[in-house]
Design a protein around this motif. Structure first.
Motif, short mmCIF file in Angstrom:
data_model
loop_
_atom_site.label_atom_id
_atom_site.label_comp_id
_atom_site.label_asym_id
_atom_site.label_seq_id
_atom_site.Cartn_x
_atom_site.Cartn_y
_atom_site.Cartn_z
N VAL A 24 -50.08 19.05 -2.29
CA VAL A 24 -50.71 19.61 -3.48
C VAL A 24 -51.08 18.49 -4.44
O VAL A 24 -50.27 17.62 -4.73
N GLU A 25 -52.30 18.53 -4.94
CA GLU A 25 -52.73 17.63 -6.01
C GLU A 25 -53.00 18.48 -7.25
O GLU A 25 -53.73 19.46 -7.19
N ILE A 26 -52.39 18.08 -8.35
CA ILE A 26 -52.51 18.85 -9.59
C ILE A 26 -53.25 18.03 -10.63
O ILE A 26 -52.93 16.87 -10.87
N GLU A 27 -54.27 18.63 -11.23
CA GLU A 27 -55.00 18.01 -12.33
C GLU A 27 -54.97 18.94 -13.53
O GLU A 27 -54.81 20.16 -13.38
N PHE A 28 -55.14 18.37 -14.71
CA PHE A 28 -54.99 19.13 -15.94
C PHE A 28 -56.31 19.23 -16.69
O PHE A 28 -57.04 18.25 -16.83
N PHE A 29 -56.59 20.45 -17.16
CA PHE A 29 -57.79 20.74 -17.94
C PHE A 29 -57.42 21.75 -19.03
O PHE A 29 -56.39 22.43 -18.92
#
Length: 213
Positions: A24-29
């Protein structure tokens, strides 16, 4: 974003997918941007959202909430108040964060016309307004609020704020996978099975316990 493992729900989801053979790759917006990116299929999914008919139009949603979250009112220690019903909050200046899509759990709050809301650009900005006395109360998830105070404010400032012991709501967040990929229908079913099994293990509770510290 600054929490270990990006917080307990991100840790749980990452562990479940790892057991399924996925990294899993998590990015924040900002919340609204995250929803748009996932809904359009630019990202596979998004955390953490309520299970609503509107979201089900665009997403496959897992069947059980990832974890319970307690939302409370943060306030200044020198500005104590008591409340039982929303009517008791009449006249209070309530901070909200722009760009948030508040869940159904808070519709009884945000739809109340007798209450006064003031927007700020971020949770941290609202806490600063609270410190300055520009708002009276600010609803946040309890652990997130405490973490922000610990990490982003000097101890003397953080010590000026606390939260009311009465919960505003217990929010149950879900994982949403975009319907633009029809294979996500089977993927969410696999996630459900794996998650339910993981939730029975001590490792699940350990993650939750560490988030309470």
């Amino acid at each position: 974003e600054t929490l270990p493992g990006y917080g307990c729900d991100a840790q749980i989801v990452t562990e479940v997918f790892a057991r399924m053979g996925f990294a899993v790759e998590i990015e924040f917006f900002p919340w609204a941007r995250a929803m748009t990116l996932a809904r359009n299929g630019e990202y596979d999914g998004t955390l953490e959202w309520d299970d609503t008919p509107d979201w089900r139009e665009f997403f496959y949603i897992n069947s059980e909430p990832i974890s319970p979250q307690e939302w409370v009112f943060f306030h200044r220690k020198d500005d104590l108040f008591e409340w039982t019903t929303l009517k008791d909050l009449t006249g209070k200046r309530i901070g909200v964060t722009s760009g948030y899509i508040y869940s159904n759990a808070f519709s009884h709050l945000t739809n109340n016309e007798s209450l006064r809301f003031e927007e700020a650009s971020s949770d941290e900005a609202n806490l600063k307004k609270l410190l300055a006395g520009r708002i009276d109360i600010f609803p946040m998830e309890r652990n997130v609020g405490l973490s922000l105070l610990q990490k982003n404010f000097p101890p003397d400032e953080a010590a000026q704020l606390t939260y009311h012991s009465q919960s505003l709501a217990v929010f149950e967040p879900y994982l949403l996978l975009t319907r633009t990929n029809p294979e996500n229908d089977l993927l969410i079913a696999r996630f459900d099975e794996t998650f339910i099994n993981f939730r029975k293990e001590s490792g699940y509770q350990q993650i939750l316990d560490e988030c309470q510290q």
